[in-house]
Design a protein around this motif. Structure first.
Motif, PDB file in Angstrom:
ATOM      1  N   ASP A   1       0.838  -1.193   0.000  1.00 42.05           N
ATOM      2  CA  ASP A   1       0.000   0.000   0.000  1.00 42.05           C
ATOM      3  C   ASP A   1       0.874   1.244   0.000  1.00 42.05           C
ATOM      4  OD1 ASP A   1      -2.385  -1.225  -0.139  1.00 42.05           O
ATOM      5  OD2 ASP A   1      -2.617  -1.428   2.049  1.00 42.05           O
ATOM      6  N   ILE A   2       0.299   2.296  -0.543  1.00 40.47           N
ATOM      7  CA  ILE A   2       1.049   3.554  -0.577  1.00 40.47           C
ATOM      8  C   ILE A   2       0.959   4.183   0.811  1.00 40.47           C
ATOM      9  CG2 ILE A   2       1.254   5.791  -1.746  1.00 40.47           C
ATOM     10  CD1 ILE A   2       1.039   3.871  -3.941  1.00 40.47           C
ATOM     11  N   GLU A   3       2.128   4.393   1.406  1.00 44.38           N
ATOM     12  CA  GLU A   3       2.094   5.005   2.743  1.00 44.38           C
ATOM     13  C   GLU A   3       2.211   6.513   2.658  1.00 44.38           C
ATOM     14  OE1 GLU A   3       5.108   2.515   4.268  1.00 44.38           O
ATOM     15  OE2 GLU A   3       3.606   0.907   4.288  1.00 44.38           O
ATOM     16  N   GLU A   4       2.865   6.957   1.615  1.00 44.30           N
ATOM     17  CA  GLU A   4       3.129   8.392   1.516  1.00 44.30           C
ATOM     18  C   GLU A   4       3.188   8.789   0.043  1.00 44.30           C
ATOM     19  OE1 GLU A   4       6.392  11.450   3.394  1.00 44.30           O
ATOM     20  OE2 GLU A   4       6.970   9.466   2.737  1.00 44.30           O
ATOM     21  N   TYR A   5       2.606   9.903  -0.304  1.00 42.19           N
ATOM     22  CA  TYR A   5       2.722  10.371  -1.684  1.00 42.19           C
ATOM     23  C   TYR A   5       3.983  11.206  -1.798  1.00 42.19           C
ATOM     24  CZ  TYR A   5      -2.149   8.967  -1.660  1.00 42.19           C
ATOM     25  OH  TYR A   5      -3.293   8.235  -1.532  1.00 42.19           O
ATOM     26  N   ASP A   6       4.633  11.072  -2.916  1.00 48.68           N
ATOM     27  CA  ASP A   6       5.844  11.863  -3.153  1.00 48.68           C
ATOM     28  C   ASP A   6       5.492  13.350  -2.941  1.00 48.68           C
ATOM     29  OD1 ASP A   6       7.944  13.264  -4.177  1.00 48.68           O
ATOM     30  OD2 ASP A   6       7.719  12.522  -6.239  1.00 48.68           O
ATOM     31  N   PRO A   7       6.112  14.013  -1.941  1.00 43.89           N
ATOM     32  CA  PRO A   7       5.701  15.383  -1.584  1.00 43.89           C
ATOM     33  C   PRO A   7       5.756  16.352  -2.765  1.00 43.89           C
ATOM     34  CG  PRO A   7       7.361  14.536  -0.063  1.00 43.89           C
ATOM     35  CD  PRO A   7       7.207  13.513  -1.122  1.00 43.89           C
ATOM     36  N   ALA A   8       6.777  16.227  -3.606  1.00 44.55           N
ATOM     37  CA  ALA A   8       6.902  17.145  -4.743  1.00 44.55           C
ATOM     38  C   ALA A   8       5.738  16.944  -5.711  1.00 44.55           C
ATOM     39  CB  ALA A   8       8.231  16.916  -5.452  1.00 44.55           C
ATOM     40  N   ALA A   9       5.404  15.678  -5.937  1.00 47.59           N
ATOM     41  CA  ALA A   9       4.309  15.377  -6.857  1.00 47.59           C
ATOM     42  C   ALA A   9       2.999  15.913  -6.297  1.00 47.59           C
ATOM     43  CB  ALA A   9       4.213  13.863  -7.067  1.00 47.59           C
ATOM     44  N   LEU A  10       2.838  15.719  -4.998  1.00 50.22           N
ATOM     45  CA  LEU A  10       1.611  16.159  -4.345  1.00 50.22           C
ATOM     46  C   LEU A  10       1.467  17.688  -4.451  1.00 50.22           C
ATOM     47  CD1 LEU A  10      -0.678  14.784  -2.773  1.00 50.22           C
ATOM     48  CD2 LEU A  10       0.492  15.409  -0.668  1.00 50.22           C
ATOM     49  N   LYS A  11       2.562  18.369  -4.256  1.00 54.30           N
ATOM     50  CA  LYS A  11       2.558  19.830  -4.282  1.00 54.30           C
ATOM     51  C   LYS A  11       2.122  20.343  -5.656  1.00 54.30           C
ATOM     52  CE  LYS A  11       5.653  23.475  -2.820  1.00 54.30           C
ATOM     53  NZ  LYS A  11       7.062  23.736  -2.713  1.00 54.30           N
ATOM     54  N   LYS A  12       2.701  19.713  -6.674  1.00 51.48           N
ATOM     55  CA  LYS A  12       2.410  20.114  -8.042  1.00 51.48           C
ATOM     56  C   LYS A  12       0.933  19.834  -8.357  1.00 51.48           C
ATOM     57  CE  LYS A  12       4.416  19.350 -12.523  1.00 51.48           C
ATOM     58  NZ  LYS A  12       4.973  18.220 -13.221  1.00 51.48           N
ATOM     59  N   TRP A  13       0.515  18.719  -7.890  1.00 51.79           N
ATOM     60  CA  TRP A  13      -0.854  18.281  -8.112  1.00 51.79           C
ATOM     61  C   TRP A  13      -1.825  19.297  -7.496  1.00 51.79           C
ATOM     62  CZ3 TRP A  13      -2.773  13.237  -5.331  1.00 51.79           C
ATOM     63  CH2 TRP A  13      -4.092  12.964  -5.701  1.00 51.79           C
ATOM     64  N   VAL A  14      -1.549  19.652  -6.243  1.00 48.11           N
ATOM     65  CA  VAL A  14      -2.428  20.585  -5.539  1.00 48.11           C
ATOM     66  C   VAL A  14      -2.503  21.914  -6.284  1.00 48.11           C
ATOM     67  CG1 VAL A  14      -2.646  21.978  -3.441  1.00 48.11           C
ATOM     68  CG2 VAL A  14      -2.157  19.539  -3.279  1.00 48.11           C
ATOM     69  N   LYS A  15      -1.374  22.360  -6.788  1.00 43.09           N
ATOM     70  CA  LYS A  15      -1.326  23.652  -7.473  1.00 43.09           C
ATOM     71  C   LYS A  15      -2.142  23.658  -8.750  1.00 43.09           C
ATOM     72  CE  LYS A  15       2.984  25.857  -6.525  1.00 43.09           C
ATOM     73  NZ  LYS A  15       4.316  25.738  -7.036  1.00 43.09           N
ATOM     74  N   THR A  16      -2.009  22.598  -9.513  1.00 43.25           N
ATOM     75  CA  THR A  16      -2.612  22.591 -10.847  1.00 43.25           C
ATOM     76  C   THR A  16      -3.934  21.835 -10.864  1.00 43.25           C
ATOM     77  OG1 THR A  16      -1.469  20.577 -11.413  1.00 43.25           O
ATOM     78  CG2 THR A  16      -0.338  22.624 -11.947  1.00 43.25           C
ATOM     79  N   ALA A  17      -4.375  21.423  -9.687  1.00 40.89           N
ATOM     80  CA  ALA A  17      -5.482  20.484  -9.653  1.00 40.89           C
ATOM     81  C   ALA A  17      -6.810  21.052 -10.140  1.00 40.89           C
ATOM     82  CB  ALA A  17      -5.665  19.996  -8.233  1.00 40.89           C
ATOM     83  N   THR A  18      -7.538  20.155 -10.756  1.00 42.76           N
ATOM     84  CA  THR A  18      -8.932  20.420 -11.039  1.00 42.76           C
ATOM     85  C   THR A  18      -9.647  19.413 -10.141  1.00 42.76           C
ATOM     86  OG1 THR A  18      -8.052  20.167 -13.263  1.00 42.76           O
ATOM     87  CG2 THR A  18     -10.296  20.995 -13.080  1.00 42.76           C
ATOM     88  N   PRO A  19     -10.277  19.868  -9.107  1.00 39.21           N
ATOM     89  CA  PRO A  19     -10.710  18.966  -8.048  1.00 39.21           C
ATOM     90  C   PRO A  19     -11.524  17.761  -8.507  1.00 39.21           C
ATOM     91  CG  PRO A  19     -11.119  21.238  -7.432  1.00 39.21           C
ATOM     92  CD  PRO A  19     -10.602  21.263  -8.823  1.00 39.21           C
ATOM     93  N   ASP A  20     -12.329  17.915  -9.523  1.00 38.91           N
ATOM     94  CA  ASP A  20     -13.218  16.788  -9.813  1.00 38.91           C
ATOM     95  C   ASP A  20     -12.563  15.675 -10.614  1.00 38.91           C
ATOM     96  OD1 ASP A  20     -14.281  19.490  -9.940  1.00 38.91           O
ATOM     97  OD2 ASP A  20     -14.337  19.069 -12.106  1.00 38.91           O
ATOM     98  N   ILE A  21     -11.338  15.847 -11.010  1.00 45.57           N
ATOM     99  CA  ILE A  21     -10.778  14.842 -11.918  1.00 45.57           C
ATOM    100  C   ILE A  21     -10.806  13.432 -11.332  1.00 45.57           C
ATOM    101  CG2 ILE A  21      -8.591  14.039 -12.920  1.00 45.57           C
ATOM    102  CD1 ILE A  21      -8.253  16.712 -14.128  1.00 45.57           C
ATOM    103  N   LEU A  22     -10.287  13.268 -10.120  1.00 42.91           N
ATOM    104  CA  LEU A  22     -10.237  11.904  -9.580  1.00 42.91           C
ATOM    105  C   LEU A  22     -11.633  11.361  -9.277  1.00 42.91           C
ATOM    106  CD1 LEU A  22      -7.083  11.494  -7.323  1.00 42.91           C
ATOM    107  CD2 LEU A  22      -7.500  10.674  -9.629  1.00 42.91           C
ATOM    108  N   THR A  23     -12.557  12.265  -8.897  1.00 45.78           N
ATOM    109  CA  THR A  23     -13.930  11.816  -8.659  1.00 45.78           C
ATOM    110  C   THR A  23     -14.511  11.265  -9.959  1.00 45.78           C
ATOM    111  OG1 THR A  23     -14.081  13.743  -7.197  1.00 45.78           O
ATOM    112  CG2 THR A  23     -16.131  12.550  -7.644  1.00 45.78           C
ATOM    113  N   GLU A  24     -14.228  12.012 -10.995  1.00 46.02           N
ATOM    114  CA  GLU A  24     -14.718  11.631 -12.318  1.00 46.02           C
ATOM    115  C   GLU A  24     -14.098  10.292 -12.755  1.00 46.02           C
ATOM    116  OE1 GLU A  24     -17.078  13.343 -13.789  1.00 46.02           O
ATOM    117  OE2 GLU A  24     -17.088  11.802 -15.370  1.00 46.02           O
ATOM    118  N   VAL A  25     -12.800  10.209 -12.588  1.00 48.88           N
ATOM    119  CA  VAL A  25     -12.091   8.988 -12.992  1.00 48.88           C
ATOM    120  C   VAL A  25     -12.621   7.794 -12.195  1.00 48.88           C
ATOM    121  CG1 VAL A  25      -9.848   7.827 -12.855  1.00 48.88           C
ATOM    122  CG2 VAL A  25      -9.990  10.130 -13.789  1.00 48.88           C
ATOM    123  N   TYR A  26     -12.804   8.026 -10.903  1.00 49.19           N
ATOM    124  CA  TYR A  26     -13.295   6.941 -10.050  1.00 49.19           C
ATOM    125  C   TYR A  26     -14.624   6.408 -10.577  1.00 49.19           C
ATOM    126  CZ  TYR A  26     -14.591   4.275  -5.925  1.00 49.19           C
ATOM    127  OH  TYR A  26     -14.954   3.254  -5.090  1.00 49.19           O
TER     128      TYR A  26
END
Ligand code: GLU
Length: 476
Positions: free
Chosen positions: A370-395
């Protein structure tokens, strides 16, 4: 019947040079349907250690250089050596020497002063009476003249005049036999036909041949073993390979994620070639290798080339084969892949991009843990550029899939990209981070396919809430 041996002294690791000599001897025996013997030369009681014996046995096992006989231990053969020393004394091929160390030192000083090569002058050869209170050493009576010819399979004929050699000590004053005696006794008793070893031993060989002859090794239709002295392996600086070059024990290469066949492939080429061919299977080596074709000159160790060969060797294996080879490395990281039905497929996905088994483990561990931790740099970039509904949509779209196939998975990603009118990475990257913890992974559809439906959905769900929390935290 061909008989070869590998006789390391257990005073350190099984190093690269030793492994290559072992390989050459192993190949020569096996390709002639002969016998390969492992002999542990542990008579130096002060320097020999059990750890080192173990390192040698482990190294041989890891490299799959299986021996037909042995390991023999020289410390278990002292009685035999004593018997042979006595035989040489009885036959007049050896004598007791009572000279003190000081006496021999003075003798050498005088010879040096006269510009002669320092050597024991044989003065005890004619002594008839023991010296009271002195425990003598035993010296071999080297022939006084004539040549010794080494018909070396690698170096060609080497001729040494006996006047160059002096009467060497074959048993110390405490009765312990010396290397040149024990090696000869063993090589004769074990019916060695070929002695393949490093050319750092070339000075010992004429002495050993003389002792062999004194023991009747080339009389009565018998023949001396053949010799092949293989050149040294040097570091890039032209000095003999040593710890300074980072080349320590063979097992370190295992720990660093090298395949044993890659190391052997590299080692065989260090000093031997077959046209331009770089990559050999063990079977090909058994067919093509010839000890006579080993280079005369030293070779230089090149770590990059070894890495390249390792990469090639990894690519040549199937995912299933890699799962077996990498099992130990996974277990070192607390991951068990033995019961993972998809392990082979997971490793197959990344093998083109991995140079070592450690990289292989690193790039696929998310499949098994299981993933215990998300790569902090990746997470940061994700948060900045995120479109919130993407993962909900993908799910939603993933959950609705009736067939979990690569095609359908690709379609989910692509249709989300099209419908939301965003770039491909905007969709693929969040999924990647969600299921692998980082932005690096093989093709996304393949990754999801191997991960399977349940794990993918669980991870996307979990990441989505982690992601939302991160956005909230950022806005606060
Ligand atoms: N024990 C010796 C060494 O490790 C063996 C040399 C030989 O092959 O005769 O160098």
């Amino acid at each position: 019947m061909t008989v070869t041996r590998f006789p390391p002294s257990p005073t350190g690791y099984l190093h690269i040079g030793g492994a290559r000599t072992a390989l050459y001897s192993w190949l020569h025996a096996k390709q002639n349907n002969g016998t390969f013997i492992l002999r542990i030369e542990d008579t130096d009681l002060e320097r020999s250690t059990q750890e080192s014996v173990q390192a040698i046995l482990d190294g041989m096992e890891w490299l799959e250089l299986d021996y037909d006989e042995g390991p023999y231990y020289q410390t278990q053969r002292f009685d035999r050596y004593k018997e042979v020393v006595q035989q040489l004394l009885n036959d007049g091929h050896a004598y007791h020497c009572y000279c003190s160390k000081e006496e021999v030192d003075i003798m050498r000083e005088e010879q040096r002063a006269k510009g002669e090569k320092p050597r024991y002058d044989g003065r005890c050869r004619h002594r008839t009476e023991p010296v009271d209170g002195v425990s003598p050493v035993v010296r071999f009576k080297n022939p006084l003249d004539g040549d010794v010819v080494i018909e070396d399979l690698v170096k060609g004929n080497i001729i040494i005049n006996n006047r160059e050699l002096d009467d060497l000590i074959i048993a110390r004053s405490d009765g312990v036999p010396t290397y040149n005696l024990t090696v000869v006794v063993d090589d004769l008793d074990m019916n060695m036909t070929h002695i393949i070893r490093g050319d750092d031993h070339i000075n010992n060989t004429p002495r050993q041949i003389n002792i062999m002859r004194a023991l009747g090794a080339d009389a009565d239709g018998k023949e001396l073993p053949k010799f092949a002295h293989v050149p040294m392996i040097l570091g890039e600086d032209g000095k003999r390979l040593s710890k300074r070059h980072g080349a320590v024990g063979v097992m370190q290469y295992r720990d660093e994620g090298y395949l044993p066949e890659a190391l052997l492939n590299y080692l065989v080429r260090l000093g031997w070639s077959h046209g331009d061919k770089e990559l050999f299977t063990r079977q090909e080596l058994l067919e093509l290798f010839r000890i006579e074709d080993v280079n005369r000159a030293a070779s230089i160790f090149n770590a990059e080339k070894l890495l390249w060969i390792n990469h090639e060797a990894i690519k040549a294996l199937t995912g299933e084969e890699l799962a077996i080879k990498a099992d130990w490395h996974f277990s070192q990281k607390g991951i068990t892949i033995a019961d993972e039905p998809l392990a082979g497929q997971a490793l197959e996905l990344v093998k083109e991009r991995t140079k070592t088994l450690l990289e292989l483990v690193d790039q696929t561990r998310f499949f098994f843990k299981d993933i215990e931790e998300y790569d902090p740099a990746a997470l940061k970039k994700w948060v900045k550029t995120a479109t919130p509904d993407i993962l909900t949509e993908v799910y939603k779209r993933l959950e609705a899939l009736s067939d979990w196939t690569a095609e359908n998975l690709h379609h989910v990603v692509q249709s989300t990209v099209d419908d939301l009118e965003v770039g491909f990475a905007k969709v693929a990257q969040p999924i990647r981070i969600a299921v692998t913890g980082s932005t690096q992974s093989p093709a996304i559809d393949q990754t999801l396919l191997v991960l399977g439906r349940d794990t993918t959905l669980a991870r996307v769900h979990k990441a989505n809430s982690a992601f939302e929390q991160a956005v909230v935290a950022r806005q606060a």
